[in-house]
Scaffold this motif. Structure first.
Motif, PDB file in Angstrom:
ATOM      1  N   GLN A  67       0.833  -1.207   0.000  1.00 56.65           N
ATOM      2  CA  GLN A  67       0.000   0.000   0.000  1.00 56.65           C
ATOM      3  C   GLN A  67       0.867   1.257   0.000  1.00 56.65           C
ATOM      4  O   GLN A  67       0.578   2.220  -0.708  1.00 56.65           O
ATOM      5  N   THR A  68       1.939   1.234   0.778  1.00 58.70           N
ATOM      6  CA  THR A  68       2.848   2.381   0.818  1.00 58.70           C
ATOM      7  C   THR A  68       3.490   2.579  -0.550  1.00 58.70           C
ATOM      8  O   THR A  68       3.568   3.717  -1.050  1.00 58.70           O
ATOM      9  N   GLN A  69       3.935   1.492  -1.169  1.00 56.40           N
ATOM     10  CA  GLN A  69       4.540   1.587  -2.502  1.00 56.40           C
ATOM     11  C   GLN A  69       3.523   2.062  -3.530  1.00 56.40           C
ATOM     12  O   GLN A  69       3.843   2.862  -4.409  1.00 56.40           O
ATOM     13  N   LYS A  70       2.295   1.589  -3.406  1.00 59.31           N
ATOM     14  CA  LYS A  70       1.225   1.999  -4.323  1.00 59.31           C
ATOM     15  C   LYS A  70       0.980   3.503  -4.190  1.00 59.31           C
ATOM     16  O   LYS A  70       0.877   4.210  -5.191  1.00 59.31           O
ATOM     17  N   GLN A  71       0.905   4.000  -2.958  1.00 55.23           N
ATOM     18  CA  GLN A  71       0.702   5.433  -2.735  1.00 55.23           C
ATOM     19  C   GLN A  71       1.867   6.233  -3.308  1.00 55.23           C
ATOM     20  O   GLN A  71       1.672   7.279  -3.914  1.00 55.23           O
ATOM     21  N   SER A  72       3.074   5.731  -3.119  1.00 58.10           N
ATOM     22  CA  SER A  72       4.255   6.406  -3.655  1.00 58.10           C
ATOM     23  C   SER A  72       4.207   6.449  -5.180  1.00 58.10           C
ATOM     24  O   SER A  72       4.505   7.482  -5.791  1.00 58.10           O
ATOM     25  N   ILE A  73       3.818   5.336  -5.793  1.00 60.14           N
ATOM     26  CA  ILE A  73       3.730   5.283  -7.256  1.00 60.14           C
ATOM     27  C   ILE A  73       2.658   6.249  -7.758  1.00 60.14           C
ATOM     28  O   ILE A  73       2.875   6.974  -8.731  1.00 60.14           O
ATOM     29  N   TYR A  74       1.501   6.273  -7.100  1.00 62.40           N
ATOM     30  CA  TYR A  74       0.445   7.213  -7.494  1.00 62.40           C
ATOM     31  C   TYR A  74       0.916   8.660  -7.347  1.00 62.40           C
ATOM     32  O   TYR A  74       0.643   9.501  -8.198  1.00 62.40           O
ATOM     33  N   SER A  75       1.639   8.928  -6.271  1.00 62.56           N
ATOM     34  CA  SER A  75       2.157  10.276  -6.049  1.00 62.56           C
ATOM     35  C   SER A  75       3.140  10.662  -7.154  1.00 62.56           C
ATOM     36  O   SER A  75       3.081  11.764  -7.700  1.00 62.56           O
ATOM     37  N   GLN A  76       4.042   9.735  -7.490  1.00 63.82           N
ATOM     38  CA  GLN A  76       5.012   9.993  -8.557  1.00 63.82           C
ATOM     39  C   GLN A  76       4.312  10.158  -9.902  1.00 63.82           C
ATOM     40  O   GLN A  76       4.682  11.024 -10.701  1.00 63.82           O
ATOM     41  N   LEU A  77       3.280   9.353 -10.132  1.00 60.01           N
ATOM     42  CA  LEU A  77       2.519   9.451 -11.372  1.00 60.01           C
ATOM     43  C   LEU A  77       1.841  10.818 -11.469  1.00 60.01           C
ATOM     44  O   LEU A  77       1.862  11.456 -12.530  1.00 60.01           O
ATOM     45  N   LYS A  78       1.278  11.269 -10.359  1.00 60.44           N
ATOM     46  CA  LYS A  78       0.623  12.584 -10.333  1.00 60.44           C
ATOM     47  C   LYS A  78       1.644  13.682 -10.608  1.00 60.44           C
ATOM     48  O   LYS A  78       1.395  14.586 -11.417  1.00 60.44           O
ATOM     49  N   GLU A  79       2.805  13.610  -9.958  1.00 59.01           N
ATOM     50  CA  GLU A  79       3.864  14.597 -10.184  1.00 59.01           C
ATOM     51  C   GLU A  79       4.323  14.586 -11.637  1.00 59.01           C
ATOM     52  O   GLU A  79       4.492  15.648 -12.256  1.00 59.01           O
ATOM     53  N   ASN A  80       4.513  13.391 -12.197  1.00 64.19           N
ATOM     54  CA  ASN A  80       4.959  13.287 -13.583  1.00 64.19           C
ATOM     55  C   ASN A  80       3.911  13.822 -14.547  1.00 64.19           C
ATOM     56  O   ASN A  80       4.242  14.464 -15.548  1.00 64.19           O
ATOM     57  N   THR A  81       2.638  13.593 -14.242  1.00 64.46           N
ATOM     58  CA  THR A  81       1.557  14.118 -15.077  1.00 64.46           C
ATOM     59  C   THR A  81       1.568  15.645 -15.034  1.00 64.46           C
ATOM     60  O   THR A  81       1.454  16.300 -16.074  1.00 64.46           O
ATOM     61  N   GLU A  82       1.717  16.203 -13.831  1.00 61.79           N
ATOM     62  CA  GLU A  82       1.770  17.663 -13.692  1.00 61.79           C
ATOM     63  C   GLU A  82       2.977  18.234 -14.432  1.00 61.79           C
ATOM     64  O   GLU A  82       2.874  19.252 -15.121  1.00 61.79           O
ATOM     65  N   ARG A  83       4.130  17.570 -14.311  1.00 60.20           N
ATOM     66  CA  ARG A  83       5.337  18.018 -15.029  1.00 60.20           C
ATOM     67  C   ARG A  83       5.123  17.946 -16.536  1.00 60.20           C
ATOM     68  O   ARG A  83       5.542  18.837 -17.273  1.00 60.20           O
TER      69      ARG A  83
END
Length: 142
Positions: A67-83
């Protein structure tokens, strides 16, 4: 919680025994006879409930880690989408700037060409006037 397991003897008779323990080395459940058996004497043996607790804790910890890794991946995905969106916006602005720059250069070149054409035309007209006046002078002399 007591469970029963079938064990088949060498003479192929089926017998039911109470499971008492778990062998960590072989990852097998053990009855009283198996615990006493020489195969498991040097092995790490624990109660069935302790083994279940370890396994459940391992599963819970794995799930929490996932779950922690999933949240981290979603967070990174969101950041990458914004970038990506920011880069797209910057790219469009740069494209517009470059288009305006080359459009201005094109206008300057066209203006310079027009000036050169006018200059050439003026010089040709002046040359024609000079030729015409030299023909008049020549004709007046002749």
């Amino acid at each position: 919680m007591k469970k029963y397991v079938k064990s088949i003897k060498r003479d192929l008779k089926v017998q039911y025994r109470i499971i008492l323990a778990f062998c960590e080395d072989d990852l097998s459940i053990l009855c009283v006879n198996c615990i006493i058996d020489d195969k498991h004497k040097s092995h790490n043996i624990e109660t069935l409930s302790a083994a279940c607790s370890k396994i459940i804790n391992g599963i819970v910890n794995s799930r929490l880690t996932s779950q922690t890794q999933k949240q981290s991946i979603y967070s990174q995905l969101k950041e990458n989408t914004e970038r990506g969106l920011k880069l797209k916006e910057i790219s469009k602005l740069r494209h517009d700037d470059i288009s305006k720059f080359y459009s201005n250069i094109k206008k300057l070149i066209e203006k310079r060409e027009e000036e050169l054409h006018q200059r050439i035309n003026n010089e040709v007209n002046n040359g024609d006037k000079i030729l015409a006046s030299s023909d008049q002078v020549k004709n007046s002399i002749i």
